[in-house]
Design a protein around this motif. Structure first.
Motif, PDB file in Angstrom:
ATOM      1  N   TYR A 113      65.515 103.921  20.826  1.00  0.00           N
ATOM      2  CA  TYR A 113      65.717 104.331  19.441  1.00  0.00           C
ATOM      3  C   TYR A 113      66.696 103.389  18.750  1.00  0.00           C
ATOM      4  CZ  TYR A 113      63.343 108.630  20.737  1.00  0.00           C
ATOM      5  OH  TYR A 113      62.405 109.540  21.170  1.00  0.00           O
ATOM      6  N   GLY A 171      68.227 105.048  12.196  1.00  0.00           N
ATOM      7  CA  GLY A 171      67.324 105.922  11.454  1.00  0.00           C
ATOM      8  C   GLY A 171      66.199 106.429  12.325  1.00  0.00           C
ATOM      9  N   ARG A 172      64.981 106.238  11.851  1.00  0.00           N
ATOM     10  CA  ARG A 172      63.811 106.730  12.567  1.00  0.00           C
ATOM     11  C   ARG A 172      63.127 105.643  13.383  1.00  0.00           C
ATOM     12  NH1 ARG A 172      61.940 111.595  10.282  1.00  0.00           N
ATOM     13  NH2 ARG A 172      59.793 111.107  10.900  1.00  0.00           N
ATOM     14  N   ASP A 173      63.741 104.469  13.470  1.00  0.00           N
ATOM     15  CA  ASP A 173      63.128 103.362  14.197  1.00  0.00           C
ATOM     16  C   ASP A 173      63.093 103.659  15.696  1.00  0.00           C
ATOM     17  OD1 ASP A 173      62.785 101.990  11.895  1.00  0.00           O
ATOM     18  OD2 ASP A 173      64.458 100.600  12.190  1.00  0.00           O
ATOM     19  N   SER A 174      61.996 103.291  16.347  1.00  0.00           N
ATOM     20  CA  SER A 174      61.900 103.400  17.802  1.00  0.00           C
ATOM     21  C   SER A 174      60.849 102.418  18.285  1.00  0.00           C
ATOM     22  CB  SER A 174      61.553 104.825  18.238  1.00  0.00           C
ATOM     23  OG  SER A 174      60.237 105.167  17.854  1.00  0.00           O
ATOM     24  N   ARG A 191      61.007 105.029  25.589  1.00  0.00           N
ATOM     25  CA  ARG A 191      61.208 104.859  24.148  1.00  0.00           C
ATOM     26  C   ARG A 191      62.676 104.542  23.887  1.00  0.00           C
ATOM     27  NH1 ARG A 191      58.101 106.386  19.956  1.00  0.00           N
ATOM     28  NH2 ARG A 191      56.922 107.924  21.180  1.00  0.00           N
TER      29      ARG A 191
END
Length: 225
Positions: A169, A172-175, A167
Motif C-alpha cells: 500500500y 491514499g488508495r494506491d496499492s 499487496r
C-alpha cells in the motif's frame, strides 16, 4: 556473503537448517546441493487460450524457457526440480518441439517434475525429454518437494500451486500486487515462474512471512503483528 553466481538482489533465508536464496526470477536456489527449484511454469498456457479464441499474447513459452536458460547458465545447477504444473494442458507439437530443443541444451542437468493438478490433465512430459516424473512428496534432503501446500511429519515442505501475490500500500488508495515467496513454520510456497499465470492474494497470519518480488529485487516484508 553473496555467492559469486548470485546478484545482490537475491535474498538469503534459512529453512530447515539450510541456506537458500530467493531469486528475483521467482525461483529458489539451494547452493549446498546445487538444486534449482521452480513452480508453476504452465508452459503452453497462452497457446491454450489462443486456441479457444482468446486474444492473449504469444511468445510466453519461449520467454519462460529463456529465463530458465539464463538461470542455468549463471548457477550451473546439478538438478532442476519443477514443483508441479510444468505443462498447462495437452500441448501442440510446436510447444513440445520448443521444450525438446530447450531440454537438449541442458542434457547434463538432472530434472525432476513433481506432478501437479495440471500435469494430471496434460499427461507426463514425453519420455524423450529425460525428465523424471514423481508424485508428491518428493523427499530431497530435509525438504519435501510438493505441488500442493501441505504438512509433512518430518520434512520442510516446498510447494507451489497457489501463485502467491502480496499487496503493498502506498499513499491514499494506491496499492500494487507483487508476486511473492511465502513461508510458515514448516512450509514455503514459491511464486509462479510462468509469465502468464495470474496470482492469488495470500492473507497475513501471525507466523507467516512474505518476501516480495519486484523488478530485480526480493525483499522481506515486515512480519504481521
Amino acid at each position: 556473503m553473496t555467492s559469486p553466481h548470485l546478484t545482490a538482489s537475491a535474498l538469503a533465508v534459512q529453512w530447515a537448517g539450510e541456506l537458500l536464496h530467493l531469486l528475483p526470477e521467482r525461483a529458489l536456489w539451494w547452493p549446498a546441493a546445487r538444486v534449482l527449484l521452480v513452480a508453476d511454469l504452465h508452459l503452453g498456457k497462452a497457446a491454450t487460450y489462443r486456441a479457444l479464441g482468446q486474444p492473449v499474447p504469444g511468445g510466453t513459452t519461449q520467454q519462460n524457457l529463456a529465463r530458465l536458460d539464463a538461470l542455468i547458465a549463471r548457477l550451473a545447477p546439478q538438478r532442476l526440480v519443477f514443483l508441479g504444473d510444468f505443462l498447462h494442458a495437452a500441448q501442440a507439437r510446436t510447444v513440445l518441439a520448443a521444450v525438446a530443443d530447450w531440454r537438449a541444451r541442458h542434457a547434463g542437468v538432472a530434472m525432476t517434475l513433481v506432478r501437479g493438478n495440471h500435469d494430471s490433465r496434460a499427461g507426463d512430459p514425453p519420455a524423450a525429454l529425460g525428465i523424471d516424473v514423481v508424485d508428491e512428496p518428493f523427499l530431497l534432503g530435509p525438504f519435501a518437494c510438493c505441488h500442493h501446500p501441505q504438512s509433512h511429519a518430518t520434512h520442510f515442505v516446498l510447494a507451489g500451486h497457489l501463485h502467491p501475490v502480496c499487496r503493498l500500500y502506498g499513499p491514499g488508495r494506491d496499492s500494487v500486487r507483487l508476486p511473492c515467496f511465502v513461508s510458515d513454520a514448516r512450509q514455503a510456497v514459491l511464486p509462479a515462474f510462468g509469465e502468464f499465470t495470474g496470482g492469488w492474494l495470500m492473507e497475513r497470519a501471525p507466523d507467516r512471512r512474505f518476501y516480495a518480488v519486484g523488478g530485480e529485487t526480493v525483499w522481506a516484508l515486515p512480519p504481521s503483528d
